[in-house]
Structure formats: C-alpha cells, structure tokens
Scaffold this motif. Sequence first.
Motif, short mmCIF file in Angstrom:
data_model
loop_
_atom_site.label_atom_id
_atom_site.label_comp_id
_atom_site.label_asym_id
_atom_site.label_seq_id
_atom_site.Cartn_x
_atom_site.Cartn_y
_atom_site.Cartn_z
N THR A 1 5.44 11.26 -2.67
CA THR A 1 5.20 12.76 -2.44
C THR A 1 5.70 13.17 -3.80
O THR A 1 6.51 12.54 -4.34
N ILE A 2 4.73 14.20 -4.35
CA ILE A 2 5.11 14.76 -5.61
C ILE A 2 6.14 15.84 -5.22
O ILE A 2 5.39 16.97 -4.73
N PRO A 3 7.17 16.09 -5.84
CA PRO A 3 8.16 17.18 -5.79
C PRO A 3 7.91 18.28 -6.38
O PRO A 3 8.36 18.87 -7.35
N ALA A 4 6.79 18.90 -6.11
CA ALA A 4 6.21 20.27 -6.43
C ALA A 4 6.99 21.45 -6.10
O ALA A 4 7.80 21.27 -5.05
N ASN A 5 6.72 22.60 -6.44
CA ASN A 5 7.23 23.82 -6.10
C ASN A 5 6.97 23.96 -4.51
O ASN A 5 5.88 24.02 -4.15
N VAL B 1 0.76 -1.20 0.03
CA VAL B 1 0.07 -0.01 -0.01
C VAL B 1 0.84 1.41 -0.05
O VAL B 1 1.71 1.49 0.80
N ILE B 2 0.59 2.17 -0.71
CA ILE B 2 1.32 3.40 -1.10
C ILE B 2 0.32 4.55 -1.00
O ILE B 2 -0.75 4.53 -1.69
N GLY B 3 0.82 5.31 0.36
CA GLY B 3 -0.22 6.47 0.49
C GLY B 3 0.42 7.69 -0.49
O GLY B 3 1.77 7.89 -0.05
N VAL B 4 -0.25 8.41 -1.03
CA VAL B 4 0.26 9.36 -1.93
C VAL B 4 -0.17 10.73 -0.98
O VAL B 4 -1.24 10.98 -0.77
N SER B 5 0.73 11.41 -0.77
CA SER B 5 0.62 12.73 0.29
C SER B 5 1.63 13.97 0.06
O SER B 5 2.80 13.53 0.06
N GLY B 6 1.11 14.98 0.06
CA GLY B 6 1.93 15.96 -0.03
C GLY B 6 2.36 16.73 1.35
O GLY B 6 3.17 17.79 1.44
N LYS B 7 1.74 16.41 2.41
CA LYS B 7 1.95 16.68 3.70
C LYS B 7 3.49 16.43 4.44
O LYS B 7 3.61 15.12 4.40
N GLU B 8 4.13 17.23 5.27
CA GLU B 8 4.99 16.65 5.96
C GLU B 8 4.52 16.09 7.16
O GLU B 8 3.73 16.50 7.75
N ARG B 9 5.19 14.84 7.58
CA ARG B 9 4.79 14.08 8.69
C ARG B 9 5.67 13.70 9.65
O ARG B 9 6.91 13.64 9.10
N THR C 1 2.54 23.83 -3.36
CA THR C 1 2.61 22.44 -3.48
C THR C 1 1.39 21.85 -3.61
O THR C 1 0.95 20.81 -3.89
N SER C 2 0.17 22.66 -3.82
CA SER C 2 -1.27 22.07 -3.87
C SER C 2 -1.54 21.66 -5.22
O SER C 2 -1.38 22.38 -6.11
N GLN D 1 -5.38 15.61 -10.58
CA GLN D 1 -4.04 15.83 -11.14
C GLN D 1 -2.96 14.86 -10.33
O GLN D 1 -1.95 14.39 -10.70
N ALA D 2 -2.91 14.94 -8.87
CA ALA D 2 -2.19 14.07 -8.04
C ALA D 2 -2.23 12.60 -8.67
O ALA D 2 -1.26 11.90 -8.88
N VAL D 3 -3.59 12.08 -8.79
CA VAL D 3 -3.68 10.73 -9.41
C VAL D 3 -3.02 10.52 -10.70
O VAL D 3 -2.40 9.56 -10.82
#
Length: 250
Positions: free
Chosen positions: A141-145, A84-92, A149-150, A155-157
């Motif tokens: 995570t997607i290495p965005a600006n 299972v891979i969780g796709v997330s842009g938040k720092e945890r 990062t929103s 789009q993320a999918v």
Amino acid sequence: MSSTLESSIFNNIRVVLCQTSHPGNIGSTARAMKTMGLHRLYLVRPKHFPDGEAKSLAVNAGDVLDDAVVTQTLEEALADCQFVIGVSGKERSLSQQVMTVREAAQEVKAVAGTSQVALVFGTEMSGLSNAEADRCHILATIPANPEYTSLNLAQAVQIMCYETRMAVTSGELHYQEKPVELATQEDLERFYEHMRDVLEHIGYINPRAPKKLFERLRRLYGRTRLEKEEVNLLRGILTLTVNPKKHTKY
C-alpha cells in the motif's frame, strides 16, 4: 550491484493491470514503467486495447504497449510467477501480510534475481477485488494522506515502479554533474580587494570608519564556496558599477 544483474531483475518483473477501463491509463502505465526500467506489461481483459489514446499517452514507450500480453484471466497472467504483490489502497480483512510499497520493493529485490515477480493493480474505480487479492502473496500500500488516498492508476504504478528501481539500483543519477572549479584563495582576496575599493568609491563604506561591515561581507561570500567563474562574474559587476556601460540594443 552490476548493471547485468539489475537488468536481469528488471526482466523478471511484470506489471499486471486487471480489467482496465480507460485506455489512457494503459498508455500512462507504459510510460511510467519505461522511465523506471520495466517493460513487461500484462493486461487482464482490458476494456479497450489496442487503442489510439493508449498509444498517445505512452509517448515514447510505445514498445511497451506493442509487447504487452493480453490475457482473459489473472491466473493466465500469473501462471509462471513465483512471487505476486498486489498493490492496493483498500483496508481488508484478509490474511495476507500488508506492507508499504517501499518495504514491498525490498521483497522484490530479494527474489526477482531468480524468480518471476508480478506487481498487480486492480481497476480504476474499485482497485483489486477480494478474489484478485487472494492470488497475491503480499499486499503493498502507498502511505498516502489518510484523508484522501485516491490515486490515479498510472500514478500508483509509477510510485511502485520507482520504489522498486530505488531498491534494485544504487539510485545514482544517470548523468554526471559537470565538475566546477572553485575559486582559489588568491582569487577571493583579489575579489575582496576589488569590492572594498568599489564600496569605498561609491560611498557605501567609509574608509576611515569601516567598522565590521566589510568583515561581514567577507563571511557572507565565504559561506557560498564561490566558483572561479562566479568570482569573475562578480568582479565584472564591480567594474561596471564604477564605469557603467550603455547598451545600444535595448
């Protein structure tokens, strides 16, 4: 990699959306998935589904929506998954390994041939909750600006599915470029002779003192690897430069 193995891998990958609020994002996700060869969509407690807007934004990926599995809990959606891979842009501050979506796609390629894999996405507003992230083996995570990062959910999918497709397949185009016939040296020499005659005729080149102008023109065209059809086009222009043709239509 054979097309049969590729299909097997794609069949073992599911996209899981958790508590999606906007039905349009579900439809757009279906479209994003299908363009990348994925078709297994799981929806955990969607706010509105089925929904006309989801169908509309899915365009020709309505079959992905028709086959979508709706569950009440994330545990149900992941019950038979081995990875299972969780796709997330938040720092945890969690213990899971965090990697880019490109690196995560390589992990998918390594296990999806024989195991069920889930790509899990959280809500539009807050992403994956800590409880949802806890059920993931790794986080991608997607290495965005870093200043913004929103990303829209679909789009993320799309990005995650694209990276997965590029990891699994050879990345070749699905259609063949039409082969072109390059001009032969004989074609080029006739073109250069024609061009020289015309340039002398219109006074652009002084035949008594051409200097290096024509040599530069030869080098310019030589760098372009002209096609046979392009040479014919250029010679047509040269011909009409000397003998213009009037069009009656305009």
